[in-house]
Write an enzyme that holds these catalytic residues in place. Structure first.
Site, PDB file in Angstrom:
ATOM      1  N   GLU A   1     -10.036   6.173  26.348  1.00  0.00           N
ATOM      2  CA  GLU A   1     -10.794   5.370  26.296  1.00  0.00           C
ATOM      3  C   GLU A   1     -10.607   4.682  26.814  1.00  0.00           C
ATOM      4  O   GLU A   1     -11.174   3.804  27.329  1.00  0.00           O
ATOM      5  CB  GLU A   1     -11.221   5.307  24.288  1.00  0.00           C
TER       6      GLU A   1
ATOM      7  N   HIS B   1      -4.979  -2.203  -4.567  1.00  0.00           N
ATOM      8  CA  HIS B   1      -3.621  -3.147  -4.469  1.00  0.00           C
ATOM      9  C   HIS B   1      -5.459  -4.767  -4.641  1.00  0.00           C
ATOM     10  O   HIS B   1      -6.129  -3.846  -4.396  1.00  0.00           O
ATOM     11  CB  HIS B   1      -2.574  -3.632  -4.070  1.00  0.00           C
TER      12      HIS B   1
ATOM     13  N   HIS C   1      -6.785  -9.655   5.039  1.00  0.00           N
ATOM     14  CA  HIS C   1      -5.145 -10.103   5.532  1.00  0.00           C
ATOM     15  C   HIS C   1      -5.320 -11.403   6.239  1.00  0.00           C
ATOM     16  O   HIS C   1      -4.595 -11.590   6.520  1.00  0.00           O
ATOM     17  CB  HIS C   1      -4.751  -9.007   5.926  1.00  0.00           C
TER      18      HIS C   1
ATOM     19  N   ASP D   1     -17.226   5.681  18.392  1.00  0.00           N
ATOM     20  CA  ASP D   1     -17.027   6.035  16.627  1.00  0.00           C
ATOM     21  C   ASP D   1     -18.046   6.250  15.431  1.00  0.00           C
ATOM     22  O   ASP D   1     -18.874   4.929  15.398  1.00  0.00           O
ATOM     23  CB  ASP D   1     -15.404   4.750  16.241  1.00  0.00           C
TER      24      ASP D   1
ATOM     25  N   SER E   1       1.050  -0.943  -0.092  1.00  0.00           N
ATOM     26  CA  SER E   1       0.115   0.146  -0.299  1.00  0.00           C
ATOM     27  C   SER E   1       1.637   0.956   0.046  1.00  0.00           C
ATOM     28  O   SER E   1       0.162   2.245  -0.261  1.00  0.00           O
ATOM     29  CB  SER E   1      -1.357  -0.241   1.445  1.00  0.00           C
TER      30      SER E   1
ATOM     31  N   ASP F   1      -8.345  -3.879   2.883  1.00  0.00           N
ATOM     32  CA  ASP F   1      -7.861  -5.432   3.113  1.00  0.00           C
ATOM     33  C   ASP F   1      -7.484  -5.773   4.486  1.00  0.00           C
ATOM     34  O   ASP F   1      -6.580  -7.253   3.977  1.00  0.00           O
ATOM     35  CB  ASP F   1      -6.595  -4.040   2.983  1.00  0.00           C
TER      36      ASP F   1
ATOM     37  N   HIS G   1      -1.561  -9.666  -0.289  1.00  0.00           N
ATOM     38  CA  HIS G   1      -1.798  -9.269  -2.152  1.00  0.00           C
ATOM     39  C   HIS G   1      -1.930  -9.603  -2.894  1.00  0.00           C
ATOM     40  O   HIS G   1      -0.948 -10.501  -3.537  1.00  0.00           O
ATOM     41  CB  HIS G   1      -1.550  -7.832  -2.409  1.00  0.00           C
TER      42      HIS G   1
ATOM     43  N   GLU H   1      -9.374   5.626  17.445  1.00  0.00           N
ATOM     44  CA  GLU H   1      -9.210   4.829  17.974  1.00  0.00           C
ATOM     45  C   GLU H   1      -7.591   5.375  18.686  1.00  0.00           C
ATOM     46  O   GLU H   1      -6.797   6.005  17.771  1.00  0.00           O
ATOM     47  CB  GLU H   1      -9.150   3.470  17.489  1.00  0.00           C
TER      48      GLU H   1
ATOM     49  N   HIS I   1      -1.161   5.284   8.730  1.00  0.00           N
ATOM     50  CA  HIS I   1      -0.474   4.332   7.828  1.00  0.00           C
ATOM     51  C   HIS I   1      -0.137   4.538   6.591  1.00  0.00           C
ATOM     52  O   HIS I   1      -0.528   5.932   6.130  1.00  0.00           O
ATOM     53  CB  HIS I   1      -2.020   3.539   7.724  1.00  0.00           C
TER      54      HIS I   1
END
Length: 517
Positions: free
Chosen positions: A225, A368, A330, A295, A101, A326, A442, A280, A162
């Site tokens: 939290e 992807h 995985h 959330d 990614s 994704d 992937h 989070e 990310h």
């Protein structure tokens, strides 16, 4: 260094690349199809990026969406199915046949192919090598839009540090350098900075929504939290509180930081200039496990972002990522991945309600695919998460959806497990796989790109993934060459027609001449 700006000037290639050079006049006239073009500002741009959403995922999610509405499912029309322009993009990285990614995000946001695990760097940047960063940074379409005076935002279901969101604002030899604690001492000594720190310093982003609180606060800081969970506590070893720093840099503006649903719902888009929402410590919860009292879903966060950004008369650029598609793949949990895809499509639908085809370019693509297969001969309307009704050569049933590799590979006494008594529709069910791997991988096939709105026709045929941001920039009127964004065709004043009919003839004749060449 801006990849988009490379090659600009008199020697640059023609910007109307979808047409032959002798028909560039067609490109000129098409651009007057919306009110935004009349103002020379270009189209506001909404980019939905469902991470890991290959064609199989699209088809399976379409069926699931229909079956959740008590239909057979196959005939369902998703919001993204209504996009009139469809193409394919090639997703390979510079050094790997099948990408990750980080490399793909650099391609579709920065406009250059990159190496695996690197973010916001050209292919001269090497995985984990801090020294290779300097001079090889490439900026993204998010920065190009901000530099052009537009409002910009990022919405994701993962941590905002990310790979996908990071490529919009950061330059890093490793996608895993979320905060300074994740970096090797040598990299820090050589001047490289962690991704969370770059979130504040590189580009002034108006809206940031996702997860990742723990990368923003000093080591040991209790999470609001989950105060008793050690894994949720702050991770920064430099003592910086980036959330506080973000708030302090917005002096004179209405800047809201929120971490829960109540405070988020209280944010008034009409009076809010900046929003930082981190729901989070790490990634957000899966849609099927979300605590809606804490959330909000992706469709709600997308709406809030658009309402804040669209106040800018110069337009906006918004990246919305369904990142947990994704991660569901995985883990070989197809139910998780598909429900995430359905919610991403809901977010696309919400965006279409808030914007219009006349002035907003909306594009959906993926970074992807996955080793995800849709197989067998199930009857029409069979649960997409169910089993094929008949047995095979090994006298064992199998599910319609399976993986080429992953944690679901199990062979006992030379046989696959008997799943006749197993609830394969459970969110926790792990699909069977052909090859044992700790995490499913992937896939390398082309992914779809779908577009609607002004200049959506630019997304057609089979393109390199790095083509995407250049086409988006063209539609948004950002970058050095904005000659295609002029409000009216140049007509010499001495020969300008004196009546509306004569003016119309003067405009249309050159177009017809170009079409007939």
């Amino acid at each position: 260094m801006s990849a988009f700006r490379e090659g600009s000037g008199k020697n640059a290639p023609p910007r109307c690349s979808p047409w032959p050079r002798e028909k560039q006049g067609v490109c000129f006239w098409v651009r007057f199809s919306s009110a935004q073009w009349a103002g020379g500002q270009g189209a506001p741009t909404f980019l939905a990026l469902p991470t890991g959403m290959g064609i199989t995922t699209v088809t399976a999610a379409r069926i699931l969406k229909g079956q959740l509405q008590n239909r057979t499912g196959e005939e369902t029309i998703m919001n993204m199915d209504t996009f009139p322009y469809v193409g394919l993009v090639k997703v390979y990285a510079v050094d790997f046949q099948i990408p990750d990614s980080a490399a793909t995000a650099t391609a579709y946001l920065c406009g250059v192919k990159a190496n695996l695990n690197t973010v916001g760097l050209s292919a001269a940047g090497r995985n984990g090598a801090c020294r290779s960063q300097k001079g090889n940074e490439v900026t993204s379409i998010l920065k190009w839009a901000k530099d052009a005076g537009k409002s910009v935002g990022i919405v994701t279901t993962t941590r905002v540090q990310h790979a996908t969101p990071a490529a919009a604002y950061a330059h890093s030899a490793s996608r895993k350098w979320y905060c300074d604690t994740d970096m090797p001492a040598a990299a820090k000594a050589q001047g490289c900075r962690d991704i969370a720190a770059q979130l504040l310093s590189n580009t002034d982003i108006d809206v940031i929504i996702g997860g990742g609180r723990k990368y923003m606060t000093p080591k040991g800081t209790r999470d609001p939290e989950y105060p008793l969970d050690p894994s949720a506590r702050g991770r920064r070893s430099d003592g910086r509180n980036l959330i506080s720093e973000w708030q302090h840099t917005k002096g004179g503006k209405v800047a809201r930081y929120v971490w829960n649903r109540t405070d988020f719902d209280a944010v008034d888009p009409a009076t809010t200039d900046y929003l930082l929402a981190l729901f989070e410590p790490g990634d957000l919860r899966y849609e099927l496990e979300r605590d809606l009292s804490m959330d909000p879903p992706l469709s709600d966060t997308t709406e809030k972002a658009i309402r804040i950004l669209q106040k800018n008369p110069k337009g906006f650029f918004l990246l919305v990522e369904g990142g947990r598609i994704d991660q569901g793949h995985h883990a070989s949990r197809a139910s998780m991945a598909l429900h995430e895809t359905v919610e991403l499509d809901n977010a696309v639908g919400r965006a279409l309600e808030l914007t219009g085809d006349g002035d907003t370019l909306t594009m959906v693509t993926a970074d992807h695919s996955h080793s995800f297969t849709f197989n067998g001969f199930p009857f029409r309307g069979n649960s997409i998460l169910g089993r094929r009704p008949s047995l095979r050569l090994d006298m064992m049933p199998y599910t319609t959806l399976m993986y080429g590799n992953g944690p679901g590979h199990k062979i006992v006494n030379n046989k696959r497990p008997d799943i006749r008594g197993v609830d394969t529709e459970s969110k926790d069910y792990i699909q069977q796989a052909a090859v044992p791997t700790e995490s499913e991988t992937h896939g390398g096939e082309d992914v779809a790109v779908l577009a609607r709105g002004p200049m959506a026709h630019l997304f057609h045929g089979v393109q390199e993934q790095s083509y995407i941001p250049h086409a988006l920039a063209f539609a948004a009127c950002i970058g050095d060459d904005q000659s295609h964004c002029e409000t009216t065709p140049p007509i010499p004043r001495s020969s300008a027609p004196t009546s509306p009919a004569a003016w119309l003839i003067a405009v249309l004749v050159p177009v017809l001449q170009n079409l007939l060449r």
